[in-house]
Design an enzyme around this catalytic site. Structure first.
Site, PDB file in Angstrom:
ATOM      1  N   GLU A 110       0.705  -1.302   0.097  1.00 22.09           N
ATOM      2  CA  GLU A 110       0.008  -0.041  -0.047  1.00 22.09           C
ATOM      3  C   GLU A 110       0.735   1.185   0.219  1.00 22.09           C
ATOM      4  O   GLU A 110       0.622   2.096  -0.805  1.00 22.09           O
ATOM      5  CB  GLU A 110      -0.817   0.052   1.127  1.00 22.09           C
ATOM      6  N   HIS A 129       2.333   2.044  -3.472  1.00 19.68           N
ATOM      7  CA  HIS A 129       1.259   2.800  -4.278  1.00 19.68           C
ATOM      8  C   HIS A 129       1.388   4.164  -4.215  1.00 19.68           C
ATOM      9  O   HIS A 129       1.466   4.988  -5.289  1.00 19.68           O
ATOM     10  CB  HIS A 129      -0.025   2.310  -4.279  1.00 19.68           C
TER      11      HIS A 129
HETATM   12 ZN   LIG Z   1      -2.466  -2.712  -4.993  1.00 20.17          ZN
END
Ligand SMILES: [Zn+2]
Length: 266
Positions: A125, A128
């Site tokens: 995460e 990202h």
């Molecule tokens: Zn992802």
């Protein structure tokens, strides 16, 4: 059509659109500044905190914080204080937002069953955000979104025309009711960066393979970001297995002493 193209080109001119390269060399169109992304991340996180119930379980909180803090301390940029909140929910979900925010749902802990597996998700995460995927998604939402939003921006109305669209683009789809999933190339890029990050933080990258196997078994109960069908579980696991040769030495070099491991509550 011509009108939309004209609007679109003025949007690009007005906002000083930047086509840059992602960490793995993809071309990215980023319409928003770092400052704008930070503001968007901050306000979206504030909204989620109002909507969702934070976990009061001390042991769970200190466990998730232990894992998340080790991941964020391994980041090259240490200027940002990261905020970590555990939400009480059966959703198998987690997210990271620009501006330094991490949300983990307690339901994830039933699928990510070890600290190393939880580190896989948090690393993914955070990756990202690091790779500007959130900016890329919000930019795409802006360009392909309703004509209203384009017109607002082109007319210099400024500000965020449709908060929910942006929140969905940030990976908060379930909270606002419609989902804009990341693409396949963004997902594999987040896997590559995330696995390197977890290894640097002293988590065993081999756990990434187990985590995605567990996700695959969990099937339809996963949260929207983790549910992403791109790449397929099989492809994803094959790619992660290939990455082990490079990631394992990094892990061995950063492995914490036993007293510094993050203890999962019973
Ligand atoms: Zn992802």
């Amino acid at each position: 059509m011509k009108g939309i193209l004209l609007l679109l080109s003025s949007v690009l001119l007005l906002t000083g659109c930047a086509t840059t390269q992602s960490p793995t060399g993809r071309g990215q169109t980023l319409l928003f500044s770092q400052q704008e992304m930070t503001e968007l991340g901050d306000s979206s996180f504030a909204q989620i905190k109002q909507q969702e119930q934070a976990s009061q379980d001390k042991a769970v909180n200190s466990y998730v914080n232990c894992v998340a803090n080790r991941i964020t301390r391994a980041l090259p940029d240490q200027s940002l204080p990261w905020e970590v909140v555990v939400f009480e929910s059966e959703q198998v979900n987690a997210f990271a937002l620009p501006g330094g925010h991490i949300g983990v749902y307690t339901g994830l802990l039933d699928v990510a069953v070890t600290a190393d597996q939880l580190a896989t998700v948090i690393g993914h995460e955070v990756a990202h955000v690091l790779a500007n995927h959130s900016n890329e998604q919000v930019s795409r939402a802006q360009m392909t979104g309703a004509g209203m939003q384009l017109a607002d921006l082109a007319l210099g109305a400024g500000g965020i025309a449709d908060k929910e669209l942006y929140m969905a683009a940030l990976g908060l789809g379930v909270q606002v009711g419609y989902i804009l999933p990341y693409g396949r190339s963004q997902e594999s890029e987040a896997d590559v960066i995330g696995v390197e990050l977890m290894a640097k933080a002293g988590f065993d990258p081999a756990a990434s393979v187990d985590l995605w196997k567990n996700m695959s078994k969990a099937g339809g109960e996963q949260g929207p970001e983790l549910l992403s069908t791109h790449p397929s579980h099989g492809q994803r696991i094959a790619q992660l297995q290939q990455m082990q040769a490079k990631a394992q030495p990094l892990y061995q070099a950063n492995k914490p002493s036993v007293k510094n491991t993050c203890q999962r509550p019973k």
